[in-house]
Design a protein around this motif. Structure first.
Motif, PDB file in Angstrom:
ATOM      1  N   TYR A   1       1.021   3.954  -2.835  1.00 56.90           N
ATOM      2  CA  TYR A   1       0.587   5.306  -2.442  1.00 56.90           C
ATOM      3  C   TYR A   1       1.419   6.362  -3.180  1.00 56.90           C
ATOM      4  O   TYR A   1       0.885   7.310  -3.756  1.00 56.90           O
ATOM      5  CB  TYR A   1       0.733   5.472  -0.929  1.00 56.90           C
TER       6      TYR A   1
ATOM      7  N   ASN B   1       5.137  10.143   1.980  1.00 54.91           N
ATOM      8  CA  ASN B   1       4.977   8.742   2.367  1.00 54.91           C
ATOM      9  C   ASN B   1       5.178   8.535   3.871  1.00 54.91           C
ATOM     10  O   ASN B   1       4.369   7.878   4.527  1.00 54.91           O
ATOM     11  CB  ASN B   1       5.956   7.884   1.545  1.00 54.91           C
TER      12      ASN B   1
ATOM     13  N   GLU C   1       0.837  -1.200   0.000  1.00 49.17           N
ATOM     14  CA  GLU C   1       0.000   0.000   0.000  1.00 49.17           C
ATOM     15  C   GLU C   1       0.876   1.257   0.000  1.00 49.17           C
ATOM     16  O   GLU C   1       0.600   2.230  -0.708  1.00 49.17           O
ATOM     17  CB  GLU C   1      -0.911   0.001   1.244  1.00 49.17           C
TER      18      GLU C   1
END
Ligand code: GRG
Length: 308
Positions: free
Chosen positions: A51, A114, A47
């Motif tokens: 992202y 992030n 993920e």
């Protein structure tokens, strides 16, 4: 076969629709990126990688790779795994660059960085995961390309991200922080290694995969070096003149951090003049390819006209 032909005078060119070209390239690359990185166990790392990888961005590096593969007689399909790898390497470098230990930025591609979403530990690993996957995907999924050309492209990518490229540029950038006596020579080193290197690899890898001759490759390398430096000069200018909303990342960071940049050394006008001069030199390098180079010529112009 050398692709340039100096015997014929340039023909009247049909107008080239760069906006449509970039839109198609971006859509095809984003579709390939989405399909090549499904979420599996352990979900959090996938993920986190997705992202940042699928957060948008201009996708300039993969598009350059597709363009030069086609220019050199190949197809977009031949270059797509390498194009995706280039975007993974670029995204990896952005994730690591934004970390508190580096540039410490909270905002990238219009979204929180992030590490702000997943934490520093996962952000470091997401960068590492993308770095490793970039090489795997080229080796594993490239089709209809001579094996030795796939190997050459992989080696070219490795050289680009390592100490001879992005890592080296980042080190000198970190060492220069807070210093007021950074010279134009050092600034050139930082920019050619941090920014131009990956743009150069993008241009060269596409042509390598298509089996381009050394003379054509040299010409394309020089084109890439010119647009790479122009790209970073414009980046420095936009940091001063554009807003956070338009840039999708924090604006005014260089001035706030007291960083030496092209505008701080040369002023905005002279920086713009140099970027334009570099773009003209880049275009001159590829003019001998004739209409096959229309995408590269238009992308060179876009570099100085872009607003983000
Ligand atoms: C860990 C192997 C390894 C390398 C990383 C952190 C680092 C070493 C290098 C930093 C490289 C870096 C972030 C350079 C800045 C390049 C730049 C101008 C980025 C912006 O590119 P755009 O405008 O961004 O193309 P989008 O979002 O459109 O893709």
């Amino acid at each position: 076969m050398v692709l340039t032909d100096d015997r014929h005078p340039p023909q009247q060119e049909a107008p080239f629709d760069l906006r449509a070209y970039l839109a198609e390239g971006k859509a095809r690359v984003e579709d390939a990126l989405d399909r090549c990185l499904p979420i599996t166990y352990p979900e959090r790392i996938y993920e986190s990688m997705r992202y940042s990888l699928l957060a948008g961005g201009k996708r300039l590096r993969p598009i350059l790779c597709l363009a030069t593969c086609e220019l050199a007689g190949g197809t977009w399909e031949m270059a797509m795994p390498t194009a995706c790898a280039l975007e993974m390497l670029h995204t990896m470098s952005l994730i690591h660059d934004d970390l508190p230990a580096m540039d410490n930025d909270d905002y990238r591609r219009g979204k929180p960085t992030n590490h702000k979403v997943y934490g520093e530990d996962i952000a470091i690993l997401a960068g590492d995961g993308l770095l490793a996957y970039a090489f795997e995907i080229v080796a594993d999924t490239t089709r209809n390309v001579e094996p030795q050309n796939i190997l050459r492209a992989i080696a070219r990518l490795g050289r680009t991200v390592g100490a001879a490229g992005l890592v080296g540029g980042q080190v000198v950038d970190l060492e220069s922080e807070g210093k007021s006596d950074v010279t134009l020579e050092t600034l050139n080193f930082i920019h050619t290694h941090k920014t131009s290197a990956l743009l150069e690899a993008s241009v060269e890898c596409g042509a390598i995969l298509a089996g381009a001759e050394a003379a054509d490759l040299d010409r394309l390398s020089r084109y890439a070096r010119h647009i790479g430096l122009a790209f970073q000069i414009i980046d420095d200018i936009l940091d001063i003149t554009a807003s956070k909303e338009v840039l999708g990342k924090t604006a005014g960071k260089d001035v706030a951090a007291g960083k030496v940049t092209f505008p701080s050394l040369l002023g905005l006008d002279e920086s713009r003049r140099r970027a334009k001069e570099l773009v003209e030199s880049a275009k001159a390098e590829v003019s001998a390819f004739g209409s096959a180079a229309l995408p590269l010529v238009a992308i060179a112009d876009y570099i100085t006209s872009r607003n983000y």
